[in-house]
Design a protein around this motif. Sequence first.
Motif, PDB file in Angstrom:
ATOM      1  N   ILE A  31      44.927  53.352  29.053  1.00 47.24           N
ATOM      2  CA  ILE A  31      44.558  54.329  30.073  1.00 47.24           C
ATOM      3  C   ILE A  31      43.581  53.720  31.058  1.00 47.24           C
ATOM      4  CG2 ILE A  31      43.146  56.395  30.372  1.00 47.24           C
ATOM      5  CD1 ILE A  31      46.057  56.916  29.754  1.00 47.24           C
ATOM      6  N   ALA A  32      42.611  52.950  30.519  1.00 48.64           N
ATOM      7  CA  ALA A  32      41.634  52.304  31.394  1.00 48.64           C
ATOM      8  C   ALA A  32      42.327  51.342  32.345  1.00 48.64           C
ATOM      9  CB  ALA A  32      40.598  51.564  30.534  1.00 48.64           C
ATOM     10  N   ILE A  33      43.331  50.643  31.839  1.00 47.77           N
ATOM     11  CA  ILE A  33      44.058  49.690  32.689  1.00 47.77           C
ATOM     12  C   ILE A  33      44.806  50.409  33.801  1.00 47.77           C
ATOM     13  CG2 ILE A  33      46.054  48.141  32.671  1.00 47.77           C
ATOM     14  CD1 ILE A  33      44.999  47.159  29.937  1.00 47.77           C
ATOM     15  N   VAL A  34      45.444  51.532  33.435  1.00 48.68           N
ATOM     16  CA  VAL A  34      46.166  52.295  34.465  1.00 48.68           C
ATOM     17  C   VAL A  34      45.186  52.786  35.531  1.00 48.68           C
ATOM     18  CG1 VAL A  34      47.551  54.352  34.907  1.00 48.68           C
ATOM     19  CG2 VAL A  34      48.026  52.941  32.901  1.00 48.68           C
ATOM     20  N   ALA A  35      43.997  53.247  35.075  1.00 56.67           N
ATOM     21  CA  ALA A  35      42.984  53.719  36.022  1.00 56.67           C
ATOM     22  C   ALA A  35      42.515  52.578  36.923  1.00 56.67           C
ATOM     23  CB  ALA A  35      41.796  54.311  35.250  1.00 56.67           C
ATOM     24  N   ALA A  36      42.340  51.396  36.333  1.00 57.23           N
ATOM     25  CA  ALA A  36      41.906  50.233  37.108  1.00 57.23           C
ATOM     26  C   ALA A  36      42.973  49.827  38.117  1.00 57.23           C
ATOM     27  CB  ALA A  36      41.589  49.082  36.151  1.00 57.23           C
ATOM     28  N   LEU A  37      44.236  49.935  37.693  1.00 54.86           N
ATOM     29  CA  LEU A  37      45.332  49.628  38.612  1.00 54.86           C
ATOM     30  C   LEU A  37      45.313  50.586  39.801  1.00 54.86           C
ATOM     31  CD1 LEU A  37      48.404  48.804  36.355  1.00 54.86           C
ATOM     32  CD2 LEU A  37      47.225  47.291  37.961  1.00 54.86           C
ATOM     33  N   GLY A  42      44.264  51.418  45.452  1.00 53.74           N
ATOM     34  CA  GLY A  42      43.447  52.097  46.456  1.00 53.74           C
ATOM     35  C   GLY A  42      42.694  51.090  47.315  1.00 53.74           C
ATOM     36  N   ALA A  43      42.196  50.029  46.662  1.00 54.42           N
ATOM     37  CA  ALA A  43      41.444  49.002  47.379  1.00 54.42           C
ATOM     38  C   ALA A  43      42.334  48.262  48.355  1.00 54.42           C
ATOM     39  CB  ALA A  43      40.821  48.033  46.370  1.00 54.42           C
ATOM     40  N   VAL A  44      43.555  47.933  47.912  1.00 54.25           N
ATOM     41  CA  VAL A  44      44.502  47.238  48.798  1.00 54.25           C
ATOM     42  C   VAL A  44      44.792  48.100  50.022  1.00 54.25           C
ATOM     43  CG1 VAL A  44      46.853  46.353  48.993  1.00 54.25           C
ATOM     44  CG2 VAL A  44      45.511  45.876  46.945  1.00 54.25           C
ATOM     45  N   ARG A  45      45.013  49.396  49.737  1.00 58.00           N
ATOM     46  CA  ARG A  45      45.311  50.311  50.841  1.00 58.00           C
ATOM     47  C   ARG A  45      44.142  50.375  51.828  1.00 58.00           C
ATOM     48  NH1 ARG A  45      46.260  56.824  50.242  1.00 58.00           N
ATOM     49  NH2 ARG A  45      46.651  57.222  52.470  1.00 58.00           N
TER      50      ARG A  45
ATOM     51  N   LEU B  33      40.383  43.210  34.659  1.00 56.18           N
ATOM     52  CA  LEU B  33      41.607  44.011  34.682  1.00 56.18           C
ATOM     53  C   LEU B  33      42.804  43.179  34.223  1.00 56.18           C
ATOM     54  CD1 LEU B  33      43.379  46.409  35.413  1.00 56.18           C
ATOM     55  CD2 LEU B  33      43.379  45.614  37.777  1.00 56.18           C
ATOM     56  N   GLY B  34      42.906  41.948  34.784  1.00 54.17           N
ATOM     57  CA  GLY B  34      44.028  41.087  34.401  1.00 54.17           C
ATOM     58  C   GLY B  34      43.994  40.759  32.928  1.00 54.17           C
ATOM     59  N   PHE B  35      42.760  40.463  32.434  1.00 46.59           N
ATOM     60  CA  PHE B  35      42.608  40.129  31.022  1.00 46.59           C
ATOM     61  C   PHE B  35      43.046  41.298  30.142  1.00 46.59           C
ATOM     62  CE2 PHE B  35      39.938  39.685  27.201  1.00 46.59           C
ATOM     63  CZ  PHE B  35      40.364  38.442  26.788  1.00 46.59           C
ATOM     64  N   GLY B  36      42.539  42.489  30.503  1.00 50.84           N
ATOM     65  CA  GLY B  36      42.900  43.692  29.748  1.00 50.84           C
ATOM     66  C   GLY B  36      44.391  43.957  29.787  1.00 50.84           C
ATOM     67  N   LEU B  37      44.963  43.770  30.954  1.00 48.87           N
ATOM     68  CA  LEU B  37      46.402  44.012  31.148  1.00 48.87           C
ATOM     69  C   LEU B  37      47.221  43.110  30.219  1.00 48.87           C
ATOM     70  CD1 LEU B  37      47.971  45.820  33.243  1.00 48.87           C
ATOM     71  CD2 LEU B  37      48.377  43.709  34.510  1.00 48.87           C
ATOM     72  N   ALA B  38      46.906  41.802  30.271  1.00 47.83           N
ATOM     73  CA  ALA B  38      47.658  40.858  29.439  1.00 47.83           C
ATOM     74  C   ALA B  38      47.458  41.147  27.963  1.00 47.83           C
ATOM     75  CB  ALA B  38      47.210  39.433  29.765  1.00 47.83           C
ATOM     76  N   THR B  39      46.196  41.439  27.597  1.00 45.51           N
ATOM     77  CA  THR B  39      45.894  41.737  26.202  1.00 45.51           C
ATOM     78  C   THR B  39      46.685  42.937  25.707  1.00 45.51           C
ATOM     79  OG1 THR B  39      43.675  40.875  26.517  1.00 45.51           O
ATOM     80  CG2 THR B  39      44.036  42.274  24.600  1.00 45.51           C
ATOM     81  N   GLN B  40      46.653  43.985  26.546  1.00 47.86           N
ATOM     82  CA  GLN B  40      47.323  45.219  26.141  1.00 47.86           C
ATOM     83  C   GLN B  40      48.829  45.013  26.014  1.00 47.86           C
ATOM     84  OE1 GLN B  40      46.313  47.977  25.037  1.00 47.86           O
ATOM     85  NE2 GLN B  40      48.292  49.046  25.037  1.00 47.86           N
ATOM     86  N   VAL B  41      49.391  44.297  26.985  1.00 51.18           N
ATOM     87  CA  VAL B  41      50.836  44.031  26.934  1.00 51.18           C
ATOM     88  C   VAL B  41      51.172  43.258  25.671  1.00 51.18           C
ATOM     89  CG1 VAL B  41      52.682  42.676  27.998  1.00 51.18           C
ATOM     90  CG2 VAL B  41      51.243  44.154  29.404  1.00 51.18           C
TER      91      VAL B  41
END
Lengths: 110, 248
Positions: A31-37, A42-45, B33-41
């Motif tokens: 969930i935290a990752i989805v929120a960070a994404l 938002g930042a890119v936009r 974020l990238g680290f978490g993403l890869a870890t979670q995947v």
Amino acid sequence: MIAAIGLAIGVTLGLVLQPDVPLWLQPYLPIAIVAALDALFGAVRATLEGVFNERVFVVSFVANTVVAALIVFLGDQLGVGSQLTTAVVVVLGIRIFSNAAAIRRDLFHA
Amino acid sequence: MSQNTPARRRLRRALRPHISRTQLLVGLLCLVLGFGLATQVHANREESEFAAARQDELVGILDTLSQRSDRLRAEIQSLEQTRAELEQDTRGEAAVAEARRRASTYAVLAGTVPVTGPGIELVVNDPGGKVTASMLLDTLQELRDAGAEAVQIGGVRAIASTYFRDASGRGIVVDGQRLFPPYRLLVIGDPHTLSTALDIPGGIMESLRSAGAEGVVTQREEIRITAVRAAASPQYARATRDGDRKNN
């Protein structure tokens, strides 16, 4: 630029180290990752629209992840963890989609 | 087109590296974020069945597992029951062995098998033809009294139904077979007891002598009785179940 490099390094580190997710973090990490994404999109936009502010990004990034994890945690305590997780994912997904649409409009004007 | 240009220009400017404290912070967050993403995947791929499952899913999985373990426990129980039955069957085998042992005893008594063991050899010389069927019968009875377990007279195995008859002319008919003197008896039993039983005053040897015949007893370590009888199944007599045991 540094953000993109950081993202790439992070993914590489995760793939190389392959750390185990600690048990207490397991329900909240996705969930935290989805929120960070969401924050990232938002930042890119904001960058494309010329209103990007590093301070806003950092705050929204941290706040998004913390709030998302908090909501899931609260849901787990209330016994509706899986439903709230779904709700958070849906909301964040919609936001990511709308951000992606805005980015697309900004870049390609379509 | 007017909006297109500033957006792309801003993107290009953003991609240009310019280092500041906040830029580094943003980079750090993206790294996390990238680290978490890869870890979670990775974690998700590794143990997707349980790690990603929520509490109610885990409860469902646990339920399935406990049902399965119940089934397996029932299977264990039934297998243990089968094993117990098979063990009882082993006791059945013991019964079969016991029955076999008794059958061999009865076979010795019924004269259906050749036997060997210690005993005596009794030769009755009867040059005058004085020995009668009743004298041989007495001899056999005396031997049985003395514990003879198997007796062979001439070439005839003596059993419960053995009869003696004076033949017309010389000799004695034993179980339909005509025997001529000297009569040779092979007896299995305790050699000393058997010879003593024959030698008692007024006993077999004495009556043979008074009749004009002569008995010669030889004690042997090993007597071989090779004559056998076919087992005759009784036509009328039937064993009763409990009588079978009481009489033993």
